[in-house]
Design a protein around this motif. Structure first.
Motif, PDB file in Angstrom:
ATOM      1  N   UNK A   4       0.870  -1.170   0.000  1.00 58.64           N
ATOM      2  CA  UNK A   4       0.000   0.000   0.000  1.00 58.64           C
ATOM      3  C   UNK A   4       0.909   1.222   0.000  1.00 58.64           C
ATOM      4  N   UNK A   5       0.928   1.954  -1.110  1.00 59.03           N
ATOM      5  CA  UNK A   5       1.838   3.076  -1.278  1.00 59.03           C
ATOM      6  C   UNK A   5       1.045   4.368  -1.391  1.00 59.03           C
ATOM      7  N   UNK A   6       1.194   5.250  -0.403  1.00 62.72           N
ATOM      8  CA  UNK A   6       0.468   6.512  -0.384  1.00 62.72           C
ATOM      9  C   UNK A   6       1.415   7.685  -0.259  1.00 62.72           C
ATOM     10  N   UNK A   7       0.859   8.876  -0.339  1.00 60.07           N
ATOM     11  CA  UNK A   7       1.638  10.099  -0.201  1.00 60.07           C
ATOM     12  C   UNK A   7       1.067  11.202  -1.065  1.00 60.07           C
ATOM     13  N   UNK A   8       1.429  12.418  -0.720  1.00 61.46           N
ATOM     14  CA  UNK A   8       0.952  13.571  -1.489  1.00 61.46           C
ATOM     15  C   UNK A   8       1.409  13.495  -2.950  1.00 61.46           C
ATOM     16  N   UNK A   9       0.704  14.186  -3.839  1.00 62.42           N
ATOM     17  CA  UNK A   9       1.151  14.242  -5.227  1.00 62.42           C
ATOM     18  C   UNK A   9       2.576  14.795  -5.324  1.00 62.42           C
ATOM     19  N   UNK A  76      -4.062   8.226  -0.854  1.00 64.11           N
ATOM     20  CA  UNK A  76      -4.396   7.544   0.394  1.00 64.11           C
ATOM     21  C   UNK A  76      -4.370   8.538   1.565  1.00 64.11           C
ATOM     22  N   UNK A  77      -5.153   9.622   1.466  1.00 68.05           N
ATOM     23  CA  UNK A  77      -4.981  10.751   2.370  1.00 68.05           C
ATOM     24  C   UNK A  77      -5.607  10.651   3.757  1.00 68.05           C
ATOM     25  N   UNK A  78      -6.522   9.699   3.933  1.00 68.56           N
ATOM     26  CA  UNK A  78      -7.298   9.663   5.172  1.00 68.56           C
ATOM     27  C   UNK A  78      -7.153   8.309   5.860  1.00 68.56           C
ATOM     28  N   UNK A  79      -7.348   8.305   7.149  1.00 68.40           N
ATOM     29  CA  UNK A  79      -7.295   7.048   7.895  1.00 68.40           C
ATOM     30  C   UNK A  79      -8.290   6.052   7.325  1.00 68.40           C
ATOM     31  N   UNK A  80      -9.474   6.510   6.952  1.00 64.68           N
ATOM     32  CA  UNK A  80     -10.488   5.608   6.413  1.00 64.68           C
ATOM     33  C   UNK A  80     -10.013   4.963   5.112  1.00 64.68           C
ATOM     34  N   UNK A  85      -7.691  -0.122   2.548  1.00 64.32           N
ATOM     35  CA  UNK A  85      -6.648  -0.918   1.869  1.00 64.32           C
ATOM     36  C   UNK A  85      -6.224  -2.089   2.740  1.00 64.32           C
ATOM     37  N   UNK A  86      -6.047  -1.839   4.011  1.00 66.13           N
ATOM     38  CA  UNK A  86      -5.659  -2.905   4.927  1.00 66.13           C
ATOM     39  C   UNK A  86      -6.735  -3.996   4.948  1.00 66.13           C
ATOM     40  N   UNK A 137      -4.465  13.481   6.341  1.00 67.28           N
ATOM     41  CA  UNK A 137      -4.320  13.174   7.758  1.00 67.28           C
ATOM     42  C   UNK A 137      -2.978  12.507   8.032  1.00 67.28           C
ATOM     43  N   UNK A 138      -2.360  12.849   9.151  1.00 65.57           N
ATOM     44  CA  UNK A 138      -1.127  12.146   9.535  1.00 65.57           C
ATOM     45  C   UNK A 138      -1.429  10.659   9.749  1.00 65.57           C
ATOM     46  N   UNK A 139      -0.461   9.819   9.467  1.00 65.10           N
ATOM     47  CA  UNK A 139      -0.628   8.379   9.675  1.00 65.10           C
ATOM     48  C   UNK A 139      -0.645   8.118  11.178  1.00 65.10           C
ATOM     49  N   UNK A 140      -1.525   7.223  11.604  1.00 65.69           N
ATOM     50  CA  UNK A 140      -1.689   6.955  13.033  1.00 65.69           C
ATOM     51  C   UNK A 140      -1.165   5.581  13.437  1.00 65.69           C
TER      52      UNK A 140
END
Length: 165
Positions: A4-9, A76-80, A85-86, A137-140
């Protein structure tokens, strides 16, 4: 497994995902590509909301159930969205790795944002203001952070490979 690969543009997600897919033979699913195809169909009004992610989740789960490794690339910007993905990995019964690309040098991040070229026909790339003001959102929870500032694609890919189980 599901990567699962996320991050800002403009932090290097697509570049790293493509390099990793070439090295491993994994399936690379890019939400931007899926969303643009949905927009191009002319059947869905903008904004698309969660539709692109829902399609990506279904495709990822199908590939995982076939025994393939999948690289799921999206902001993948939000905890939801991260939880969703998980959940794909858990439903498919495979391990997963969550990774976030960042560019810790704001000047470099802005340069990348302003000089990118479109590689998906019709895709509108966000400008610097859109990148810096979007909800993110910051990763939690624990995850791999790949700082791509002033690093080669090969180094970032090696970090991802080293983190795989």
């Amino acid at each position: 497994m599901l990567i699962i690969l996320g991050g800002l543009p403009a932090t290097g997600k697509t570049t790293v995902a493509r390099a990793l897919a070439r090295r491993t033979g994994a399936v690379h699913l890019r939400v931007d590509t899926i969303e643009q195809a949905l927009r191009d169909s002319g059947e869905l009004p903008a904004p698309l909301g969660p539709v692109g992610y829902a399609v990506a989740h279904a495709l990822a789960e199908e590939h995982l159930r076939q025994g393939l490794t999948v690289i799921a690339e999206s902001v993948n910007p939000l905890t939801v969205t991260r939880d969703a993905w998980r959940a794909v990995a858990l439903r498919a019964g495979v391990p997963y790795l969550e990774a976030e690309t960042v560019c810790s040098d704001p000047a470099e991040h802005r340069r990348r944002t302003e000089t990118r070229t479109v590689d998906v026909p019709g895709l509108a790339l966000p400008d610097w203001t859109a990148v810096t003001t979007r909800p993110y959102e910051p990763w939690d929870r624990d995850h791999l952070v790949l700082d791509t500032a002033h690093r080669t694609v090969e180094d970032c890919t090696a970090d991802l490979l080293a983190a795989l189980p």
